[in-house]
Write a protein that holds these residues in place. Structure first.
Motif, PDB file in Angstrom:
ATOM      1  N   HIS A 140      -3.675  -2.722  -8.138  1.00  0.00           N
ATOM      2  CA  HIS A 140      -3.962  -1.873  -9.297  1.00  0.00           C
ATOM      3  C   HIS A 140      -5.258  -2.285 -10.000  1.00  0.00           C
ATOM      4  N   THR A 141      -5.440  -3.589 -10.185  1.00  0.00           N
ATOM      5  CA  THR A 141      -6.575  -4.075 -10.980  1.00  0.00           C
ATOM      6  C   THR A 141      -7.892  -3.913 -10.228  1.00  0.00           C
ATOM      7  N   TYR A 142      -7.851  -4.107  -8.915  1.00  0.00           N
ATOM      8  CA  TYR A 142      -9.071  -4.001  -8.113  1.00  0.00           C
ATOM      9  C   TYR A 142      -8.987  -2.763  -7.217  1.00  0.00           C
ATOM     10  N   ALA A 143      -8.505  -1.665  -7.806  1.00  0.00           N
ATOM     11  CA  ALA A 143      -8.288  -0.422  -7.055  1.00  0.00           C
ATOM     12  C   ALA A 143      -9.561   0.064  -6.361  1.00  0.00           C
ATOM     13  N   ASP A 144     -10.721  -0.163  -6.973  1.00  0.00           N
ATOM     14  CA  ASP A 144     -11.972   0.353  -6.421  1.00  0.00           C
ATOM     15  C   ASP A 144     -12.606  -0.558  -5.375  1.00  0.00           C
ATOM     16  N   LYS A 145     -12.047  -1.728  -5.160  1.00  0.00           N
ATOM     17  CA  LYS A 145     -12.628  -2.661  -4.194  1.00  0.00           C
ATOM     18  C   LYS A 145     -11.882  -2.603  -2.858  1.00  0.00           C
ATOM     19  N   GLY A 146     -12.604  -2.779  -1.760  1.00  0.00           N
ATOM     20  CA  GLY A 146     -11.989  -2.908  -0.429  1.00  0.00           C
ATOM     21  C   GLY A 146     -11.057  -1.758  -0.068  1.00  0.00           C
ATOM     22  N   THR A 147      -9.977  -2.086   0.643  1.00  0.00           N
ATOM     23  CA  THR A 147      -9.007  -1.091   1.111  1.00  0.00           C
ATOM     24  C   THR A 147      -8.168  -0.566  -0.052  1.00  0.00           C
ATOM     25  N   PRO A 148      -8.049   0.784  -0.192  1.00  0.00           N
ATOM     26  CA  PRO A 148      -7.125   1.283  -1.235  1.00  0.00           C
ATOM     27  C   PRO A 148      -5.687   1.095  -0.741  1.00  0.00           C
ATOM     28  N   LEU A 149      -4.948   0.221  -1.366  1.00  0.00           N
ATOM     29  CA  LEU A 149      -3.604  -0.120  -0.880  1.00  0.00           C
ATOM     30  C   LEU A 149      -2.514   0.650  -1.601  1.00  0.00           C
ATOM     31  N   ILE A 150      -2.921   1.426  -2.620  1.00  0.00           N
ATOM     32  CA  ILE A 150      -1.986   2.258  -3.384  1.00  0.00           C
ATOM     33  C   ILE A 150      -2.669   3.604  -3.630  1.00  0.00           C
ATOM     34  N   THR A 151      -2.005   4.487  -4.352  1.00  0.00           N
ATOM     35  CA  THR A 151      -2.612   5.793  -4.655  1.00  0.00           C
ATOM     36  C   THR A 151      -2.269   6.178  -6.091  1.00  0.00           C
ATOM     37  N   ASN A 152      -3.073   7.052  -6.666  1.00  0.00           N
ATOM     38  CA  ASN A 152      -2.789   7.534  -8.026  1.00  0.00           C
ATOM     39  C   ASN A 152      -1.807   8.697  -8.040  1.00  0.00           C
ATOM     40  N   ASP A 153      -1.560   9.308  -6.875  1.00  0.00           N
ATOM     41  CA  ASP A 153      -0.623  10.437  -6.797  1.00  0.00           C
ATOM     42  C   ASP A 153       0.808   9.909  -7.000  1.00  0.00           C
ATOM     43  N   PRO A 154       1.496  10.320  -8.089  1.00  0.00           N
ATOM     44  CA  PRO A 154       2.804   9.705  -8.404  1.00  0.00           C
ATOM     45  C   PRO A 154       3.855   9.889  -7.312  1.00  0.00           C
ATOM     46  N   LYS A 155       3.893  11.042  -6.665  1.00  0.00           N
ATOM     47  CA  LYS A 155       4.921  11.261  -5.637  1.00  0.00           C
ATOM     48  C   LYS A 155       4.598  10.472  -4.365  1.00  0.00           C
ATOM     49  N   LYS A 156       3.310  10.427  -3.996  1.00  0.00           N
ATOM     50  CA  LYS A 156       2.940   9.608  -2.825  1.00  0.00           C
ATOM     51  C   LYS A 156       3.164   8.129  -3.125  1.00  0.00           C
ATOM     52  N   MET A 157       2.870   7.726  -4.359  1.00  0.00           N
ATOM     53  CA  MET A 157       3.082   6.329  -4.741  1.00  0.00           C
ATOM     54  C   MET A 157       4.561   5.989  -4.725  1.00  0.00           C
ATOM     55  N   ALA A 158       5.413   6.966  -5.089  1.00  0.00           N
ATOM     56  CA  ALA A 158       6.869   6.728  -5.073  1.00  0.00           C
ATOM     57  C   ALA A 158       7.348   6.411  -3.654  1.00  0.00           C
ATOM     58  N   ILE A 159       6.781   7.111  -2.672  1.00  0.00           N
ATOM     59  CA  ILE A 159       7.169   6.849  -1.271  1.00  0.00           C
ATOM     60  C   ILE A 159       6.696   5.451  -0.846  1.00  0.00           C
ATOM     61  N   ILE A 160       5.482   5.082  -1.248  1.00  0.00           N
ATOM     62  CA  ILE A 160       4.996   3.726  -0.950  1.00  0.00           C
ATOM     63  C   ILE A 160       5.924   2.694  -1.611  1.00  0.00           C
ATOM     64  N   SER A 161       6.283   2.933  -2.879  1.00  0.00           N
ATOM     65  CA  SER A 161       7.188   2.011  -3.590  1.00  0.00           C
ATOM     66  C   SER A 161       8.537   1.905  -2.889  1.00  0.00           C
TER      67      SER A 161
END
Lengths: 214, 214
Positions: free
Chosen positions: B76-97
């Protein structure tokens, strides 16, 4: 109604999700999955959650299982409704996340097994473990509660000054244990005891306990 | 240097954090905690993490334990660096969670215990469990991998089309198991096997394996 929860009154994970919905003041439809007849292992339910566990959650076109993923989804998606259970401050959120993980990996394993042994098995009729197993679980939980006591002496709630998901994730298992001999472990620690009384007295939590009476 | 990780090469939780730092292309200082002499149970270390476990993490004035809380903070804190390991889309993030929780509660318990038994105990010299215990753990892991195989036939990665924290959280334990007889359980499932090969071939992961060689 857009939100649906498939669960059972004896499932602490179901309570965890319902408590989050209550804190967020969200309406939902509750669908009873009959654990007594292993409905959660039926072909129909396994097509929803292949791991065969309640709760299963729907919000419009989103289907979700794993209670702690569901609570986090609700806290983020409905951030502006009801109680703020998370924060946008990354460092404060990291501390909340730390205690969410502590609940999942340190507190819940012994506490849930004790709740299963002392509350659920007398209802389901499953064979109980030896008393030595219960004593081992109590010893493990004691170690965890000693750390909680030290932490809660310095911090009103686990994640800081206000009630968050980190606290909420504990309510269901603690509530089950309050009717068992394990209550003494909580009562013996003043800061833990005050914290338990606080989180179990929340109107949202009381609403769920009344709705899920068994 | 702002970021510090206190850990050990035999700790899969340490690897989980280091792999996240590598994916995020962040520099850090590594501080070895000597598990062989129980340094993680020393008074000095318990003042950092009262649960006495590595890794312990620092980012400026933030102190954090619990590997999965640390990886989420970094994502979350370094969202703009390197590989994006999460997403801002709440439903897609729910599936990752959801799959992050599946790793923690379904995959890791049998997989980590097998790694501990088959990789760590031969090094530490601790007494091994009976073969029947190993077989029970293999049976549990088999059930989980069957579900993964079905899911990965429809989804390239656990959380969707791209590599996320949900996949990364598995790498360390899978890497340990690849040198054991348990590798056969992964090899027998083509989609699981392809997914393992993919996540273990990532440059960030290879960098950590080389750095943490034991």
């Amino acid at each position: 109604m857009a939100i649906k929860v498939h669960g059972h009154p004896l499932s602490t994970s179901t309570h965890r999700v319902l408590a989050t919905l209550a804190e967020k003041e969200l309406d939902y439809e509750f669908i009873l999955i009959d654990l007594a007849t292993d409905q959660q292992k039926s072909k129909a339910f396994l097509s929803l959650n292949p791991f065969g566990q309640v709760p299963f959650f729907e919000d419009g076109d989103l289907n979700l299982f794993e209670s702690r993923a569901i609570t986090q989804y609700l806290a983020h998606t409905y951030a502006d409704k009801g109680t703020p259970l998370i924060t946008n401050d990354p460092k404060k959120m990291a501390i909340i996340s730390q205690w969410i993980e502590v609940e999942a990996h340190c507190f819940n394993p012994p506490a849930y097994k004790l709740a299963y042994e002392l509350v659920i098995k007398p209802i389901s009729g499953e064979t109980k473990e030896e008393e030595s197993v219960v004593l081992q679980l109590e010893a493990k939980l004691t170690e965890v509660l000693d750390i909680y006591e030290f932490h809660l002496a310095q911090s009103k709630y686990l994640g800081g000054d206000s009630f968050t998901l980190a606290d909420l994730h504990h309510s269901a298992v603690i509530n089950f244990l309050m009717d068992t001999k394990v209550k003494a472990l909580f009562d013996a620690r003043p800061h833990v005891s005050a914290w338990c009384a606080d989180i179990l007295a929340r109107p949202a939590w009381k609403k769920i306990v009344a709705a899920m009476k068994f």
